[in-house]
Enzyme design. Structure first.
Site, PDB file in Angstrom:
ATOM      1  N   ASP A  33       4.695   7.221   1.969  1.00  0.00           N
ATOM      2  CA  ASP A  33       3.795   6.354   1.200  1.00  0.00           C
ATOM      3  C   ASP A  33       4.214   4.909   1.427  1.00  0.00           C
ATOM      4  O   ASP A  33       5.407   4.601   1.355  1.00  0.00           O
ATOM      5  CB  ASP A  33       3.933   6.698  -0.298  1.00  0.00           C
ATOM      6  CG  ASP A  33       2.666   6.417  -1.090  1.00  0.00           C
ATOM      7  OD1 ASP A  33       1.896   5.534  -0.663  1.00  0.00           O
ATOM      8  OD2 ASP A  33       2.450   7.072  -2.130  1.00  0.00           O
ATOM      9  N   HIS A  76      -0.693  -2.364   4.257  1.00  0.00           N
ATOM     10  CA  HIS A  76      -0.335  -1.705   2.994  1.00  0.00           C
ATOM     11  C   HIS A  76       0.321  -0.342   3.196  1.00  0.00           C
ATOM     12  O   HIS A  76       0.886   0.214   2.262  1.00  0.00           O
ATOM     13  CB  HIS A  76      -1.591  -1.535   2.125  1.00  0.00           C
ATOM     14  CG  HIS A  76      -2.138  -2.844   1.621  1.00  0.00           C
ATOM     15  ND1 HIS A  76      -1.997  -3.257   0.316  1.00  0.00           N
ATOM     16  CD2 HIS A  76      -2.794  -3.843   2.245  1.00  0.00           C
ATOM     17  CE1 HIS A  76      -2.567  -4.441   0.159  1.00  0.00           C
ATOM     18  NE2 HIS A  76      -3.059  -4.821   1.325  1.00  0.00           N
TER      19      HIS A  76
HETATM   20  C1  G6P Z   1      -4.660   3.201   0.452  1.00  0.00           C
HETATM   21  C2  G6P Z   1      -4.976   2.159   1.513  1.00  0.00           C
HETATM   22  C3  G6P Z   1      -6.098   1.244   1.076  1.00  0.00           C
HETATM   23  C4  G6P Z   1      -7.282   2.066   0.612  1.00  0.00           C
HETATM   24  C5  G6P Z   1      -6.868   3.043  -0.495  1.00  0.00           C
HETATM   25  C6  G6P Z   1      -8.020   3.935  -0.974  1.00  0.00           C
HETATM   26  O1  G6P Z   1      -4.039   2.613  -0.625  1.00  0.00           O
HETATM   27  O2  G6P Z   1      -3.820   1.410   1.851  1.00  0.00           O
HETATM   28  O3  G6P Z   1      -6.489   0.390   2.145  1.00  0.00           O
HETATM   29  O4  G6P Z   1      -8.318   1.226   0.154  1.00  0.00           O
HETATM   30  O5  G6P Z   1      -5.840   3.859   0.016  1.00  0.00           O
HETATM   31  O6  G6P Z   1      -8.609   4.605   0.092  1.00  0.00           O
HETATM   32  P1  G6P Z   1     -10.156   4.441   0.467  1.00  0.00           P
HETATM   33  O7  G6P Z   1     -10.281   5.153   1.772  1.00  0.00           O
HETATM   34  O8  G6P Z   1     -10.906   5.081  -0.643  1.00  0.00           O
HETATM   35  O9  G6P Z   1     -10.461   2.959   0.565  1.00  0.00           O
END
Ligand code: G6P
Length: 487
Positions: A386, A173
């Site tokens: 991003d 992602h």
């Molecule tokens: C990004 C990453 C995700 C992640 C999200 C939130 O979008 O690509 O994998 O889940 O951030 O971050 P966190 O550390 O709270 O899961």
């Protein structure tokens, strides 16, 4: 890392992600329940998961020490959930450490300095093996397993060792950096080998695909031809692995429906009034993360106030910064810096009736977000790097044919699809100031024309198309292409 394979499970489709598809909610009386997570990925996959008896493997959101007993697999709204347990120490070393203090800054162009610790790497390997085992125990014979994101890059290879019968996909992602940066990683080989355990590896942008291919060529010496590469197996055979771009999107229908809801439209009008009816509302919505360019945005806006090109009566910047990764030092430092500069700007330019920056360190439900999108004349997405940026797409979905201007960083994946945004280099503060002025002064006709064109792109490329495209390609790119040692 692989160990002995567990007996196969019953699910034909298994998603493996760091977080489960549900959040644990603790009520006031102390009882707990689960609620489906609001994110786009979960919304997109939920219908397919329910139809195909799918299962979701992920961490339940609390460290093992906080739970009275380990979480067992359970079903929620027709989706099977398989919790993976993590201790406090593992969260520090695998999640806050290797995932978010090594990989995250490294993959986002070293905007912050990545830390390399061997202990974190050991824990990352151990935790990835645990996720792979949970997936192996859940997947039926010949099932499809779809691994998500940078926290789990070793899972494809470990899983293939355990279960060569599976069809394995992986989606990244976040950005994949140029090899000159990626090569800093002391464990650059095993991470690439981990990913190449998949049949198909998906990225957000074509540039991520070519960076990945460059890393495989330089570090492993294998070359991609028409987006596939031959990978040698330990039994002497070879497997074909594909890598391609599948830009993720949002659930456009949900945002569209909310934007047409009269209560939400009334809330948008109320927000404008509460801000003192400035002629222009500018909006930023981000996780509080150093990749998002929040400081650059505040700098450009405050210089426009200082230059007298904007005033607090004309313009208000609403900045929603949702709390994120608060245990990681670089995030704590960023919060201090942002809050210092917001305080400075407001202290300098606020009047009794008007504020320069309305700063909100909260997360809000999607209804409130859509009301904000409807209230905002200008949306500022100024990320320094991003993977995609779904906020930009949500703004376009909410605005539909109603104008509003999107200022969008060329360093966000969304810039490949939303070509009619005002594209900016957020490092160029003068360029960013000009884009903000152009956005605030743009005629309604021009704004609507641009927004309609972006909206047309979005409605034909929603998140359902994303998951369908990936799974269809994975279905076609199967191990039929595998050739044995004697072939
Ligand atoms: C990004 C990453 C995700 C992640 C999200 C939130 O979008 O690509 O994998 O889940 O951030 O971050 P966190 O550390 O709270 O899961």
């Amino acid at each position: 890392l692989a160990g002995d394979p567990p007996p196969p499970g019953h699910s034909d489709l298994v998603v493996v992600a760091n977080r489960l598809a549900v959040d644990r909610v603790v009520e006031e009386d102390g009882t707990t329940s689960w609620r489906r997570s609001p994110g786009g990925l979960v919304t997109a996959l939920a219908p397919i998961m329910t139809r195909q008896e799918g299962a979701w493997v992920g961490w339940g959101g609390s460290p093992e020490e906080e739970l009275d007993e380990p979480l067992e697999p359970f079903t929620h709204e027709g989706m099977h959930l398989v919790p993976v347990s993590l201790t406090e120490r593992e969260l520090v070393e695998y999640y806050e450490g290797f995932s978010n203090s090594t990989l995250w800054p490294l993959y986002h162009d070293v905007i912050a300095r990545p830390d390399f610790h061997r202990q974190w790497w050991d824990t990352y390997q151990r935790v990835n093996a645990r996720f792979a085992h949970a997936a192996a125990a859940t997947a039926a014979k010949g099932a499809t397993v779809w691994v998500q994101d940078y926290q789990l890059q070793l899972v494809p290879r470990i899983l293939r060792r355990l279960r060569p019968d599976l069809r394995i996909g992986y989606f990244h992602h976040i950005p994949f950096p140029p090899v000159e940066i990626y090569a800093q990683l002391p464990w650059r080989r095993p991470v690439l080998e981990g990913l190449l355990g998949a049949d198909l590896i998906g990225f957000q942008r074509r540039s991520d695909v070519s960076n990945f291919q460059g890393a495989v060529r330089r570090i492993l010496g294998s070359s991609f031809r028409s987006n596939t590469v031959q990978v040698k197996e330990h039994d002497g055979g070879a497997r074909t692995v594909g890598a391609a771009a599948f830009p993720i999107s949002i659930d456009v229908d949900t945002i569209t429906d909310l934007s047409q809801n009269p209560d939400i439209q009334a809330r948008a009008r109320q927000i404008r009034e509460e801000l003192g009816n400035p002629s222009t509302i500018l909006l930023g919505v981000d996780r509080l993360d150093y990749t998002k360019g929040i400081r650059h945005r505040i700098k450009a806006f405050s210089e426009l106030l200082e230059d007298g090109r904007l005033s607090v009566e004309d313009a208000c910047l609403v900045q929603v910064a949702s709390p994120s990764r608060e245990g990681v030092d670089s995030y704590k430092e960023l919060r201090d810096e942002i809050e210092l500069s917001v305080g400075r700007v407001n202290g300098t330019y606020d009047t009794m009736g008007h504020t320069a920056i309305r700063y909100l360190h909260h997360s809000y439900p999607v209804e409130e977000m859509v009301a904000l999108y409807l209230a905002a004349d200008v949306m500022l997405v100024t990320a320094l790097r991003d993977g995609m940026n779904l906020v930009a797409k949500e703004y376009v979905a909410a605005r539909g044919g109603w104008g509003g201007v999107l200022v969008l960083s060329e360093f966000a994946g969304a810039a490949d699809q939303l070509r009619k945004a005002l594209l900016v280099n957020p490092h160029d503060i003068d360029g960013l100031k000009e884009a903000i002025m152009e956005a605030t002064e743009m005629s309604a006709g021009e704004a609507t024309k641009r927004m309609k064109s972006m909206h047309r792109q979005l409605i034909t490329h929603d998140v359902n198309k994303w998951s369908r495209d990936f799974l269809d390609r994975l279905g076609g790119a199967v191990s039929a292409e595998r050739s044995g040692p004697d072939d």
